[in-house]
Design a protein around this motif. Structure first.
Motif, short mmCIF file in Angstrom:
data_model
loop_
_atom_site.label_atom_id
_atom_site.label_comp_id
_atom_site.label_asym_id
_atom_site.label_seq_id
_atom_site.Cartn_x
_atom_site.Cartn_y
_atom_site.Cartn_z
N LYS A 78 0.69 -1.38 0.05
CA LYS A 78 -0.09 -0.01 0.02
C LYS A 78 0.77 1.23 -0.04
CE LYS A 78 -4.19 -1.78 2.42
NZ LYS A 78 -4.83 -1.45 3.62
N MET A 79 2.14 1.23 0.88
CA MET A 79 2.67 2.25 0.96
C MET A 79 3.67 2.67 -0.41
SD MET A 79 6.02 3.52 3.29
CE MET A 79 7.37 3.20 1.93
N THR A 80 3.91 1.51 -1.10
CA THR A 80 4.66 1.58 -2.12
C THR A 80 3.40 2.34 -3.53
OG1 THR A 80 6.11 -0.19 -1.78
CG2 THR A 80 5.65 0.37 -4.27
N LEU A 81 2.26 1.73 -3.38
CA LEU A 81 1.26 2.47 -4.40
C LEU A 81 1.06 3.80 -4.09
CD1 LEU A 81 -1.21 -0.54 -4.33
CD2 LEU A 81 0.28 0.12 -6.34
N SER A 82 1.07 4.17 -2.57
CA SER A 82 0.77 5.51 -2.32
C SER A 82 1.84 6.41 -2.99
CB SER A 82 0.74 5.72 -0.68
OG SER A 82 -0.29 5.12 -0.13
N ILE A 126 -4.02 7.36 6.39
CA ILE A 126 -5.54 6.60 5.96
C ILE A 126 -5.63 5.37 5.52
CG2 ILE A 126 -6.69 9.06 6.75
CD1 ILE A 126 -7.73 8.73 3.78
N TRP A 127 -4.74 5.09 4.82
CA TRP A 127 -4.73 4.14 3.86
C TRP A 127 -3.57 2.97 4.13
CZ3 TRP A 127 -2.60 2.55 -1.06
CH2 TRP A 127 -3.11 1.36 -1.69
N ALA A 128 -2.31 3.32 3.92
CA ALA A 128 -1.27 2.33 3.77
C ALA A 128 -1.01 1.62 5.14
CB ALA A 128 0.08 3.04 3.41
N PHE A 129 -1.25 2.30 6.44
CA PHE A 129 -1.09 1.79 7.57
C PHE A 129 -2.42 1.30 8.43
CE2 PHE A 129 3.17 3.28 6.60
CZ PHE A 129 4.07 2.23 6.82
N LYS A 130 -3.26 1.37 7.65
CA LYS A 130 -4.56 1.07 8.16
C LYS A 130 -5.12 -0.34 8.13
CE LYS A 130 -7.94 4.00 8.38
NZ LYS A 130 -8.43 4.71 9.52
N ASP A 131 -5.54 -0.97 9.47
CA ASP A 131 -5.81 -2.32 9.52
C ASP A 131 -7.02 -2.56 8.91
OD1 ASP A 131 -6.15 -5.01 10.33
OD2 ASP A 131 -6.58 -4.37 12.48
N LYS A 132 -7.25 -3.63 7.99
CA LYS A 132 -8.47 -3.92 7.18
C LYS A 132 -9.50 -4.28 8.25
CE LYS A 132 -7.45 -4.76 2.47
NZ LYS A 132 -7.71 -5.60 1.25
N THR A 133 -9.23 -4.88 9.26
CA THR A 133 -10.28 -5.70 9.97
C THR A 133 -11.02 -4.83 10.63
OG1 THR A 133 -8.71 -5.86 11.89
CG2 THR A 133 -8.83 -7.75 10.27
N GLY A 134 -10.53 -3.59 11.28
CA GLY A 134 -11.56 -2.92 12.16
C GLY A 134 -11.26 -1.43 11.82
N GLY A 135 -10.87 -1.09 10.69
CA GLY A 135 -10.59 0.08 9.94
C GLY A 135 -9.81 1.27 10.89
N LYS A 136 -9.09 0.59 11.86
CA LYS A 136 -8.17 1.37 12.56
C LYS A 136 -6.96 1.23 12.00
CE LYS A 136 -10.97 0.14 16.67
NZ LYS A 136 -11.17 -0.28 18.01
N ASP A 137 -5.83 2.09 12.51
CA ASP A 137 -4.26 2.04 12.07
C ASP A 137 -3.88 1.01 13.13
OD1 ASP A 137 -2.93 3.24 14.18
OD2 ASP A 137 -3.47 5.24 13.06
#
Length: 142
Positions: A78-82, A126-137
């Motif tokens: 994600k960070m690479t895409l960002s 808000i995106w690269a270091f966000k945890d998909k499971t709960g929407g929290k970083d």
């Protein structure tokens, strides 16, 4: 709530410190390569790549404290895409600033950073270091 704000503020400060090191690395490489006679776009690309590697290392270890390998891999992608999106923007801006608007190749990267740094922070937070499971970083789950 107060603890969460203090933690967020600390994270912001750490992200800022990593950002300062990235900026110094990126600009240092850029100016050195331009001084050595390299084309400004090549210098910008090399500086950008090295600063992205530096950013991932310090953001995952120091700022967002990623511990799980699976999470690190997702965050790296994600960070690479960002950074890839701002990398493209960065090079387009450099071309426009220097070749179209005639801005000095020594001033253009500073203007460029003023535009791309906030975009990178936003995408990483808000995106690269966000945890998909709960929407929290990642730092909020520890």
């Amino acid at each position: 709530m107060k603890e969460k704000l203090i933690k967020l503020f600390g994270q912001f400060i750490k992200f800022g410190l990593v950002g300062v090191s990235n900026t110094l690395i990126s600009l240092g490489i850029y100016y050195l390569m331009v001084w050595l006679g390299c084309h400004y776009l090549i210098a910008n690309i090399v500086g950008f790549i090295v600063s992205v590697i530096n950013s991932f290392f310090w953001n995952s270890k120091f700022v967002f404290k990623e511990k799980e390998e699976n999470s690190k891999v997702k965050s790296f992608v994600k960070m690479t895409l960002s950074y890839g999106s701002t990398f493209i923007l960065s090079n387009v801006l450099m071309f426009l600033f220097i070749d179209v608007f005639g801005i000095s190749k020594y001033i253009a990267p500073i203007i460029n950073l003023i535009i791309t740094i906030p975009i990178n922070f936003f995408l990483n937070k808000i995106w690269a270091f966000k945890d998909k499971t709960g929407g929290k970083d990642e730092t909020e789950t520890r």
